[in-house]
Design a protein around this motif. Sequence first.
Motif: not given
Length: 221
Positions: A18-19, A52-54, A56-62, A74-79
């Motif tokens: 996440m960080l 401001a960025h996370l 829920p699916v791409g940054s936490v659940l995935l 790996f993960a993705f935050a809101k672009p």
Amino acid sequence: MLSNQRIFMIVGSVALVMLSAVVHEVAHGWVAYKLGDPTAKQAGRLTLNPLAHLDPVGSVLLPLLMAWIGGPVFAFAKPVPYNPYNLRNPRRDEVLVALAGPTSNLLQALVGSLAFRLAFASWSGAADALYWVLMALQIYVYVNLTLMFFNLIPLPPLDGSKIVMPLLHGSARQSYYKIQQYSMPILLVVLYVLPSVLGFDPLGMYLDATAGNLATLMMGA
């Protein structure tokens, strides 16, 4: 029942990915801002505040699912939004904005590996507090290298697609546009179908050969 080490690996991997993903996205926006585009700044996205960025699916659940399975995390935050028309030299600057994210992950990995080497030199070998710090630093380095190499894959919406696009011309660019239409199905097949159905994991092999080997080299482990 999960061991303490396993729980630490899962929770630590998710927290650190996440960080790292947040820093990755802020780097995109910061470089765009320096190159003439204030969109991310005006949207309040040039901040390290995870809220401001996370996603829920791409940054936490995935990443939680991937850490639980035991594969690369790996993960993705809101672009971070940006407007390429505000860039001073759009053709060049779009590549620099795209490179900013993976570069931020490489820098984080370098800092993490230096901290690991310094901490390891002081470690007695006991399962003490420093042992858990070393584990966290190992995760931090590997997570960042995984994010870097994953994002360099030249498929949208990954950064690699924005790096490759300006290098293509004529028929090559048209062919790439056609491939882009199928980028998400391709990623889903590579991520889930091939490993689970055919037992073939090209992404895992790629990340082992790149992120895994580089992490070992950087930490001297």
